[in-house]
Each structure stands twice: as C-alpha cells, then as structure tokens.
Scaffold this motif. Sequence first.
Motif, PDB file in Angstrom:
ATOM      1  N   HIS A  98       0.804  -1.226   0.000  1.00 17.93           N
ATOM      2  CA  HIS A  98       0.000   0.000   0.000  1.00 17.93           C
ATOM      3  C   HIS A  98       0.837   1.277   0.000  1.00 17.93           C
ATOM      4  N   PHE A  99       2.031   1.229  -0.591  1.00 17.55           N
ATOM      5  CA  PHE A  99       2.777   2.446  -0.893  1.00 17.55           C
ATOM      6  C   PHE A  99       2.356   2.900  -2.284  1.00 17.55           C
ATOM      7  N   SER A 100       2.436   4.194  -2.528  1.00 13.98           N
ATOM      8  CA  SER A 100       2.168   4.665  -3.878  1.00 13.98           C
ATOM      9  C   SER A 100       3.331   4.240  -4.778  1.00 13.98           C
ATOM     10  N   PRO A 101       3.103   4.134  -6.089  1.00 18.87           N
ATOM     11  CA  PRO A 101       4.201   3.725  -6.981  1.00 18.87           C
ATOM     12  C   PRO A 101       5.412   4.657  -6.898  1.00 18.87           C
ATOM     13  N   SER A 102       5.173   5.965  -6.780  1.00 20.55           N
ATOM     14  CA  SER A 102       6.305   6.894  -6.710  1.00 20.55           C
ATOM     15  C   SER A 102       7.045   6.754  -5.378  1.00 20.55           C
TER      16      SER A 102
END
Length: 110
Positions: free
Chosen positions: A62-66
Amino acid sequence: MEFEQQQVTRWIGYVDWRKRPALRGKHGGMLAASFVLVVEVLENLAFLANASNLVLYLKNMHFSPSKSANNVTNFMGTAFLLALLGGFLSDAFFTTYHIYLISAAIEFLV
C-alpha cells in the motif's frame, strides 16, 4: 642464470591456495579476470532484479508507486555508497578479508 629464469616466472610475494609460489603462466591471467567479470555482471543483474521486485512488493504493501520507487532508489544509493566506504576502509585501514567479514556480519544481522 637459472635463478633469474625462476625469478621471472614467479609472482613475487604471491602464493596459491596451497601456499606455493604463484607462477605467471599458471595463475591469474585472463581466465581469472573473465571469471571475476562474469560473476560481477551476474551479481549486478540479481541486485537489479531484486530491486524491481522490491518496487512491486512495496506497491502491494500500500505504498504509492512513486513512494515505493523512491524508497528502492534510496536503498540502492545507500548500498552503493556503503560499498565505496568499505573499499576505502579495506584499502586504508584493514584488509579486504576483514572488511568482507564485517560486511557479512552486518548483512546477517540486518
């Protein structure tokens, strides 16, 4: 004359794994250098493959791709800078073998 012939064919100050004098035609050379080069290329391929998998893993956590890509590049930069630090320490203060053991212990503990 025979002593000079023997002196030319030996690597002065170097021994093989059985503590015998290293000979120029038998030890080292292009075969050993190419083996080291192939191992280094394969190690870098494995490192980059793990880095790309780590980006996908962080996306699943659940981290953003960036943000996940940024965390992985920070990790890679730290790893490469620590390799430079280890090289400096092994050249300036310790032997390569001691730095290898210290790095392996740190890697094992972390």
